[in-house]
Design a protein around this motif. Structure first.
Motif, mmCIF file in Angstrom:
data_model
loop_
_atom_site.group_PDB
_atom_site.id
_atom_site.type_symbol
_atom_site.label_atom_id
_atom_site.label_comp_id
_atom_site.label_asym_id
_atom_site.label_seq_id
_atom_site.Cartn_x
_atom_site.Cartn_y
_atom_site.Cartn_z
ATOM 1 N N GLU A 52 17.020 -26.579 -2.706
ATOM 2 C CA GLU A 52 16.912 -28.031 -3.074
ATOM 3 C C GLU A 52 15.347 -28.061 -3.846
ATOM 4 O OE1 GLU A 52 18.377 -30.778 -3.736
ATOM 5 O OE2 GLU A 52 20.328 -30.640 -2.483
ATOM 6 N N VAL A 53 15.155 -29.095 -4.447
ATOM 7 C CA VAL A 53 13.883 -28.867 -5.256
ATOM 8 C C VAL A 53 12.707 -29.170 -4.328
ATOM 9 C CG1 VAL A 53 13.953 -31.446 -6.013
ATOM 10 C CG2 VAL A 53 12.199 -29.966 -7.451
ATOM 11 N N SER A 54 12.816 -29.927 -3.357
ATOM 12 C CA SER A 54 11.959 -30.461 -2.314
ATOM 13 C C SER A 54 11.554 -29.224 -1.566
ATOM 14 C CB SER A 54 12.236 -31.696 -1.500
ATOM 15 O OG SER A 54 13.501 -31.560 -0.820
ATOM 16 N N ASP A 55 12.517 -28.435 -1.038
ATOM 17 C CA ASP A 55 12.245 -27.390 -0.238
ATOM 18 C C ASP A 55 11.758 -26.261 -1.277
ATOM 19 O OD1 ASP A 55 13.677 -28.203 1.755
ATOM 20 O OD2 ASP A 55 15.594 -27.625 1.155
ATOM 21 N N TYR A 56 12.079 -25.979 -2.612
ATOM 22 C CA TYR A 56 11.454 -25.127 -3.484
ATOM 23 C C TYR A 56 9.972 -25.383 -3.380
ATOM 24 C CZ TYR A 56 10.421 -22.510 -7.582
ATOM 25 O OH TYR A 56 9.594 -21.673 -8.589
ATOM 26 N N GLN A 57 9.651 -26.466 -3.704
ATOM 27 C CA GLN A 57 8.166 -26.941 -3.768
ATOM 28 C C GLN A 57 7.397 -26.256 -2.604
ATOM 29 O OE1 GLN A 57 6.907 -30.414 -6.321
ATOM 30 N NE2 GLN A 57 8.997 -30.995 -5.719
ATOM 31 N N THR A 58 8.004 -26.759 -1.483
ATOM 32 C CA THR A 58 7.330 -26.150 -0.368
ATOM 33 C C THR A 58 7.210 -24.567 -0.133
ATOM 34 O OG1 THR A 58 7.839 -28.095 0.940
ATOM 35 C CG2 THR A 58 7.420 -26.092 2.092
ATOM 36 N N LYS A 59 8.371 -23.918 -0.483
ATOM 37 C CA LYS A 59 8.469 -22.653 -0.416
ATOM 38 C C LYS A 59 7.791 -21.801 -1.163
ATOM 39 C CE LYS A 59 11.780 -18.817 0.869
ATOM 40 N NZ LYS A 59 13.214 -18.620 0.836
ATOM 41 N N ILE A 60 7.692 -22.088 -2.578
ATOM 42 C CA ILE A 60 7.038 -21.101 -3.620
ATOM 43 C C ILE A 60 5.366 -21.347 -3.410
ATOM 44 C CG2 ILE A 60 6.834 -23.090 -5.458
ATOM 45 C CD1 ILE A 60 8.158 -19.585 -5.816
ATOM 46 N N GLN A 61 5.008 -22.477 -3.087
ATOM 47 C CA GLN A 61 3.659 -22.612 -2.844
ATOM 48 C C GLN A 61 3.309 -21.783 -1.455
ATOM 49 O OE1 GLN A 61 1.690 -26.327 -4.493
ATOM 50 N NE2 GLN A 61 3.514 -27.083 -3.950
ATOM 51 N N ALA A 62 3.953 -21.929 -0.693
ATOM 52 C CA ALA A 62 3.718 -21.074 0.485
ATOM 53 C C ALA A 62 3.521 -19.588 0.258
ATOM 54 C CB ALA A 62 4.588 -21.085 1.754
ATOM 55 N N GLN A 63 4.690 -19.201 -0.593
ATOM 56 C CA GLN A 63 4.771 -17.601 -0.952
ATOM 57 C C GLN A 63 3.668 -17.381 -1.999
ATOM 58 O OE1 GLN A 63 9.499 -17.311 -0.811
ATOM 59 N NE2 GLN A 63 8.517 -15.953 -2.020
ATOM 60 N N ALA A 64 3.272 -18.420 -2.748
ATOM 61 C CA ALA A 64 1.959 -17.994 -3.608
ATOM 62 C C ALA A 64 0.694 -17.981 -2.747
ATOM 63 C CB ALA A 64 1.732 -19.251 -4.614
ATOM 64 N N ALA A 65 0.464 -18.490 -1.610
ATOM 65 C CA ALA A 65 -0.698 -18.522 -0.976
ATOM 66 C C ALA A 65 -0.736 -17.080 -0.163
ATOM 67 C CB ALA A 65 -0.573 -19.713 0.346
#
Length: 464
Positions: free
Chosen positions: A101-114
């Motif tokens: 889901e888009v909301s989960d995506y936004q959280t996960k991709i930014q965490a992985q970017a970090a």
């Protein structure tokens, strides 16, 4: 179809004419592992003859195009259609997808970017590019775009949000139009209105009538916090501030401030919408998708959302709701500096490529990106759904599409576009704004305080 619609100088310094916003089919072998407790699917999609080909022939990808919603989202359907064609043409390539889901995506991709642990291909929101590029996480795509034979079909200004220091880091996956009012004409006529009101006094009078009848005036879901900003404030704010203010904020030139009286008034208006019982009482605890479902069931007279929910309404609404749904924009603001015939739009999401790839892998991914998200992607959406897209495509006969689609296209012919805040304003500012709007609309924070908090985030970017 030729459109009169143009985009303001805020979006690009030039007029942009119109625009828009899992797994594989029978041509592919696929293995799907559903991790429902995480809202995530891990999908390995391979061509017919793909085996263990090694990393150079495996593309890892993270996105939010959920296959189960393919029939409800034109962009999702276009993605899977293009992916199936790609796999048919490249049977030796495996595409490993992580979908959520888009909301989960936004959280996960930014965490992985970090932690610099990103897939080869991933979606990037317009407001994220400065941070992702400064972190050296994205590879520039200028050369592949410049060499693309259909480069000139991309709409003018479509790459603005993805451009950092004169380099382009993303291909558009959509062109989004937001702050659209979808209203049930039959219900509005029953309380004495032939069309959606063009002023707020009439709107609030209608709200009282709907509430007296036990009908929710506007179905809305803001659990994920972005809809209030993206689907209401981006256009409502422009009604108060005008485009020069928005341009100054985006440019970070220090001229305009979020504490300016006009923007504070826009924030107060957002709070008023909630306090005057415009929305369903649970608006802050349900998702945007749930809000659309509420409208589609005929339990609300109106919903305010983006172009993407046209397909959703057509797929899920009752026949009566579909037949009676019309499209409009937010009412004008008396004394405001912005145009009345204006709504928010721009490319909200792009697809980018990791900067941590070998030259051979980059070449493979670049080819993949163009085959999936190039001209044919836009062509599919326009021909099959009638929606305006990132590329200029051949004109289509709009009479072949549902009435709601025709309504949307007619609406676009009569409006100009102003930026969606979370496309071009910095991500750090948007994070404060989105969270604060939720508190503001729940009446746990006042407009002036929120304006000062957003301005503080802006000044941190300016080094003040």
């Amino acid at each position: 179809m030729r459109k009169r619609m143009k985009v303001t100088a805020v979006l690009l310094s030039a007029a942009m004419l119109t625009g828009l916003l899992a797994a594989c089919g029978s041509q592919s072998d696929s293995k799907i592992e559903d991790k429902s407790e995480e809202g995530t699917q891990e999908i390995q999609a391979a061509g017919e003859n793909a085996k263990d080909t090694g990393d150079d022939k495996v593309i890892t990808m993270m996105h939010f195009n959920l296959e189960e919603r393919r029939d409800e989202e034109a962009d999702y359907d276009a993605f899977y259609t293009r992916l199936e064609e790609y796999q048919k043409n490249h049977p030796d390539v495996t595409v490993n997808q992580s979908v959520m889901e888009v909301s989960d995506y936004q959280t996960k991709i930014q965490a992985q970017a970090a932690v610099e642990d990103l897939p080869d291909v991933f979606y990037v929101k317009g407001s994220w590019f400065n941070n992702f590029v400064s972190g050296d996480l994205l590879s520039p795509l200028d050369e592949v775009i410049d060499g693309y034979e259909k480069k000139d079909t991309y709409r003018e200004g479509i790459f603005q949000a993805a451009t950092v220091n004169d380099k382009v880091y993303g291909l558009p996956t959509q062109f989004s139009v937001t702050s659209l009012v979808f209203y049930n004409e039959k219900l509005w006529k029953e309380i004495g209105y032939d069309t959606f009101p063009d002023n707020w006094d009439d709107f609030y009078a209608a709200v009282e009538k709907f509430n007296e009848k036990g009908i929710t005036p506007v179905a809305f879901g803001n659990k994920d916090k972005w809809p209030a900003e993206s689907c209401i404030l981006s256009a409502l704010g422009d009604r108060y501030t005008g485009q020069d203010w928005t341009a100054s904020i985006i440019a970070k030139d220090g001229g305009a401030k979020f504490t300016d009286p006009e923007f504070v008034s826009a924030l107060q208006h957002m709070q008023d919408l909630a306090s005057k019982e415009v929305f369903n009482k649970d608006f802050s605890t349900i998702s945007s998708l749930q809000g659309i479902e509420y409208y589609s069931q005929g339990k609300a007279a109106t919903t305010i959302t983006g172009y993407w929910d046209i397909t959703n309404i057509l797929s899920n609404a009752t026949d009566e709701v579909k037949e009676n749904t019309r499209v409009g924009i937010l009412p004008s603001v008396e004394g405001g500096k912005g145009e009345a015939a204006m709504t928010s739009g721009g490319c909200g999401w792009y697809v980018g490529m990791s900067n941590n790839l070998s030259d051979e892998k980059k070449a493979l991914v670049e080819e993949f990106l163009l085959e999936i998200y190039g001209y044919e992607y836009s062509e599919y959406v326009t021909e099959n759904y009638g929606l305006v897209t990132a590329c200029q495509t051949a004109e289509v006969d709009i009479s072949q599409f549902p009435t709601l689609t025709q309504e949307y296209l007619r609406c676009l012919n009569n409006v100009n576009l102003t930026p969606i805040y979370d496309i071009l304003m910095d991500g750090a500012v948007i994070e404060v704004m989105n969270s604060g709007l939720q508190e503001l609309m729940n009446e746990t924070k006042d407009a002036q305080t929120l304006a000062e908090e957003i301005q503080a985030a802006q000044e941190e970017l300016l080094g003040k």
